[in-house]
Scaffold this motif. Structure first.
Motif, PDB file in Angstrom:
ATOM      1  N   TYR A 285       0.768  -1.428  -0.568  1.00 63.32           N
ATOM      2  CA  TYR A 285       0.348  -0.270   0.103  1.00 63.32           C
ATOM      3  C   TYR A 285       0.802   1.266  -0.190  1.00 63.32           C
ATOM      4  O   TYR A 285       0.492   1.944  -0.860  1.00 63.32           O
ATOM      5  CB  TYR A 285      -0.454   0.133   1.645  1.00 63.32           C
ATOM      6  CG  TYR A 285      -1.467   1.300   1.409  1.00 63.32           C
ATOM      7  CD1 TYR A 285      -2.757   1.526   0.555  1.00 63.32           C
ATOM      8  CD2 TYR A 285      -1.239   1.778   2.327  1.00 63.32           C
ATOM      9  CE1 TYR A 285      -3.735   2.691   0.832  1.00 63.32           C
ATOM     10  CE2 TYR A 285      -1.678   3.367   2.480  1.00 63.32           C
ATOM     11  CZ  TYR A 285      -3.084   3.547   2.317  1.00 63.32           C
ATOM     12  OH  TYR A 285      -3.169   5.109   2.253  1.00 63.32           O
ATOM     13  N   TYR A 306      -8.438   0.330  -0.677  1.00 59.54           N
ATOM     14  CA  TYR A 306      -7.006  -0.611  -0.970  1.00 59.54           C
ATOM     15  C   TYR A 306      -7.553  -2.039   0.041  1.00 59.54           C
ATOM     16  O   TYR A 306      -7.157  -3.069  -0.804  1.00 59.54           O
ATOM     17  CB  TYR A 306      -5.287   0.156  -0.409  1.00 59.54           C
ATOM     18  CG  TYR A 306      -4.706  -1.032  -1.008  1.00 59.54           C
ATOM     19  CD1 TYR A 306      -3.768  -1.220  -1.821  1.00 59.54           C
ATOM     20  CD2 TYR A 306      -4.074  -1.872   0.265  1.00 59.54           C
ATOM     21  CE1 TYR A 306      -2.832  -2.772  -2.296  1.00 59.54           C
ATOM     22  CE2 TYR A 306      -3.329  -2.378  -0.116  1.00 59.54           C
ATOM     23  CZ  TYR A 306      -2.487  -3.132  -1.408  1.00 59.54           C
ATOM     24  OH  TYR A 306      -1.011  -3.615  -1.530  1.00 59.54           O
ATOM     25  N   GLN A 351      -6.376   0.167  -9.038  1.00 61.57           N
ATOM     26  CA  GLN A 351      -5.344   1.175  -8.361  1.00 61.57           C
ATOM     27  C   GLN A 351      -5.215   2.674  -8.494  1.00 61.57           C
ATOM     28  O   GLN A 351      -5.068   3.681  -7.480  1.00 61.57           O
ATOM     29  CB  GLN A 351      -4.460   0.792  -8.101  1.00 61.57           C
ATOM     30  CG  GLN A 351      -4.644  -0.962  -6.279  1.00 61.57           C
ATOM     31  CD  GLN A 351      -3.261  -1.291  -6.425  1.00 61.57           C
ATOM     32  OE1 GLN A 351      -2.316  -0.293  -5.534  1.00 61.57           O
ATOM     33  NE2 GLN A 351      -3.109  -2.752  -6.135  1.00 61.57           N
ATOM     34  N   VAL A 355      -8.003   3.349  -5.850  1.00 59.14           N
ATOM     35  CA  VAL A 355      -8.080   3.718  -4.895  1.00 59.14           C
ATOM     36  C   VAL A 355      -7.380   4.442  -5.044  1.00 59.14           C
ATOM     37  O   VAL A 355      -7.228   5.434  -3.844  1.00 59.14           O
ATOM     38  CB  VAL A 355      -7.225   1.705  -4.303  1.00 59.14           C
ATOM     39  CG1 VAL A 355      -6.326   2.162  -3.258  1.00 59.14           C
ATOM     40  CG2 VAL A 355      -7.930   1.145  -4.329  1.00 59.14           C
TER      41      VAL A 355
END
Length: 365
Positions: A285, A306, A351, A355
């Motif tokens: 992350y 996430y 992502q 995210v």
């Protein structure tokens, strides 16, 4: 030059232009587009006469003493327009080599006023005949790669005819890039920050096989593709690193926990696996947020998004492997590889665009 309220400013970066630029400016004047800013990007003394003539025609001429690239020329123009025109309606960028018809520039100006929060893209039709092979191949390749990594097919990723309102000006000059690759970075930024991309059909003009362009088909196309794929390559690198962290830490803990969970191998293995996965998720992350997508404007809930994505991935992987194994009689290990590769690409898209999407930016310069 008189500065009018709600001016529609034409910005033209120019490096070693020929006399067609003078004719082009006359055509723009004929469509009522009189506020024209031209950036002489280090063209040198041999081109002073052309720029002097353009200045006499009412154009603002900004000068780079050395060639700094198209991206820097555009940014110089954006800064000047922001400071010199207190109440402009939009900026329209056009190339200096005769590729953009004056009537299309006028069309772009109208679209920009109607869509003040979006980036307007002049879209050429590459299905028509007479397109130089290097231009056709370059655009087709970059469009396909862009769609693969960012989920949006743009038929003309390299168009230099673009327009936007003052709400986006401050964002445009902050985007990285100095040369032709800058315009690709702008598209990526807009995708990730959810700035609308509005495509407007324009004429496809290539004079003299496009020999007047300073775009190098091999070198500059490589830079553009590198820009498109750079985040994904970093994404692969961090994923490999975190997989090594996950596996290495699990192996170490398998041995360290033997004395604590004597005779309880299942609990020992589950504890080691969970602890290693917890650490690797935290590392992944942090690396993806700060290194891969490099975005401090992800909002307050990026960690929760996430973690939710991690959970979704695990569920989808298990279900997909099960279905492939039971319905198609596929080996579980092969099914796992296929599913996880597909989910890996799916993961990158989510992502990038969910995210770690760019959030909360002010659209005022």
């Amino acid at each position: 030059m008189e500065i009018l309220k709600k001016s529609r400013i034409i910005l033209i970066p120019a490096y070693e232009p020929d006399y067609r630029l003078i004719s082009y400016v006359k055509e723009l004047h004929g469509h009522g587009l009189n506020e024209i800013v031209i950036v002489n990007d280090g063209s040198g003394p041999a081109f002073e006469k052309i720029f002097h003539t353009l200045e006499e025609m009412g154009c603002v001429i900004l000068v780079h003493q050395l060639n700094r690239g198209k991206g820097m020329a555009l940014k110089t123009g954006y800064h000047y327009i922001h400071d010199a025109y207190p109440d402009y309606a939009c900026i329209i960028t056009a190339d200096s080599d005769g590729q953009h018809a004056a009537e299309d520039v006028y069309k772009m100006a109208k679209e920009a006023v109607n869509h003040p929060d979006g980036l307007i893209l002049g879209e050429r039709d590459f299905k028509t005949s007479g397109i130089p092979a290097k231009s056709l191949m370059g655009n087709r390749l970059t469009s396909a790669i862009f769609a693969l990594f960012f989920g949006r097919y743009l038929p003309d990723t390299q168009t230099g005819l673009r327009a936007f309102g003052p709400r986006l000006t401050g964002l445009m000059w902050e985007i990285l890039g100095e040369r032709f690759e800058y315009e690709t970075r702008v598209l990526i930024f807009c995708i990730r920050s959810k700035i609308p991309l509005i495509e407007v059909p324009i004429q496809t003009i290539y004079e003299n096989e496009n020999k007047g362009t300073h775009f190098h088909p091999i070198k500059d196309s490589f830079k553009i593709i590198s820009v498109i794929t750079s985040d994904f390559m970093k994404f692969i690198s961090t994923s490999i690193l975190c997989a090594a962290v996950d596996m290495g830490l699990a192996w170490v803990m398998f041995d360290l926990l033997r004395g604590i969970f004597t005779g309880a191998d299942f609990i020992r293995i589950m504890t080691a696996t969970a602890a290693a996965r917890f650490v690797s998720i935290g590392v992944n992350y942090s690396l993806n947020k700060n290194l891969v997508f490099g975005n401090e404007h992800t909002g307050e809930n990026s960690l929760y998004r996430y973690l939710a994505l991690c959970a979704i991935n695990m569920i989808l992987s298990a279900i997909s492997v099960y279905l492939l194994h039971t319905l198609l009689n596929m080996d579980e290990k092969i099914a796992k590889v296929i599913c996880d590769v597909i989910l890996f690409l799916f993961n990158y898209q989510l992502q990038s665009r969910w995210v770690f999407a760019i959030r909360g930016l002010k659209h005022e310069p």
